[in-house]
Design an enzyme around this catalytic site. Structure first.
Site: not given
Length: 323
Positions: A13, A268
């Site tokens: 990510c 994330h």
């Protein structure tokens, strides 16, 4: 045409977010499209600019809502960029940029890439006992902005962080410097002066704080940042070493935000980017891309009690009136 997402290859990510910010920057892609294609297959598979160009073309001419950056990831792995691990977005941005610069063979492209992102600073060290001073010119790709001031005071706005970064600091006690005039260690005043700002200005909010216990924690307090940033109004005269024509270009508009959610050890990343062609904001969350509002982007300002929530980590500003 809606922007295209990037599939997560397993903890990718961070890479995906940084890539989207590069590839949505039309000033960058104009440079990328002019690279020399390496002659052999072996060279092409190890060439980061070429693999980024292939990915860009796959994203622009593909018919799918997302593509996998597999070949580029493999290429980066050849250059010792680990995959399937937690990355730090600021670090990865620098790593990618340096690989791009190293592998763009044509000097004029390297120069354009540098002009697009490089910040020029002059560091001043002045002895407080006599008139001796040292000046060093340096270049930076990002301004690493502290979010805490003296005595761990929480800085309240992006403008305050910038002012704090350029605020002169007295080097006393253990930090004293040797003065060639005085012939001994003396108190010095250290200050940074801004010389030149690029088309794309990258600000790194230092929200990850290293404790003495060697564990990192995240500073997630609220820190608003503006859509329009005029550095002539933020910094004082003596924090700048630039003429009026240079300063005329110091008006910026927010272009992208790389935001981090979760804790420092397990988190994330996603990217919010304002399309330079349509002026709409999009959120890039790996393979999911959706149009968002400025209010959605403001949700990345941070919040003290919700430290796992999304918090802006990298801010990219674009010159409003490039010369």
């Amino acid at each position: 045409a809606e922007p295209i997402g990037l599939y997560n290859l397993g903890q990718s990510c961070c890479l995906n977010s940084v890539l989207q910010v590069f590839l949505m920057n039309i000033h960058f892609t104009r440079i990328l499209r002019r690279i020399t294609v390496p002659p052999s297959f072996a060279q092409r598979s190890k060439n980061v600019p070429y693999q980024m160009l292939l990915l860009l073309e796959k994203m622009q001419y593909g018919k799918c809502k997302a593509v996998g950056p597999t070949e580029l990831a493999r290429c980066l792995w050849e250059h010792r960029v680990k995959m399937f691990v937690q990355h730090d977005a600021a670090q990865l941005f620098l790593t990618l940029w340096n690989l791009l610069k190293k592998q763009m063979k044509r000097p004029e492209l390297v120069e354009e890439l540098s002009n697009l992102y490089t910040i020029c600073i002059q560091e001043h060290l002045a002895c407080q006992k006599c008139s001796f001073e040292i000046k060093n010119d340096s270049t930076m790709l990002t301004l690493p902005l502290p979010v805490l001031g003296a005595n761990s005071y929480r800085l309240k706005t992006l403008e305050e962080c910038l002012q704090y970064f350029f605020h002169p600091e007295e080097l006393t006690g253990q930090n004293m410097c040797f003065c060639q005039h005085c012939g001994r260690k003396t108190t010095f005043l250290q200050s940074m002066k801004l010389v030149h700002l690029p088309q794309t200005l990258t600000l790194h909010l230092k929200r990850f704080c290293f404790e003495r216990s060697s564990c990192t924690h995240k500073l997630s307090h609220s820190l608003p940042f503006p859509q329009e940033l005029d550095l002539r109004k933020v910094l004082t005269e003596n924090q700048c070493l630039a003429d009026d024509s240079e300063k005329a270009g110091w008006q910026y508009q927010l272009f992208a935000v790389v935001a981090h959610s979760g804790s420092s050890s397990c988190g994330h990343y996603c990217a919010y980017v304002r399309s330079l062609t349509e002026c709409k904001w999009y959120c890039f969350n790996d393979s999911e891309v959706c149009q968002v509002s400025w209010d959605d982007v403001k949700c990345t300002y941070g919040h003290s009690s919700l430290y796992w929530r999304e918090t802006a980590y990298l801010l990219f500003y674009m010159k409003k009136h490039p010369q």
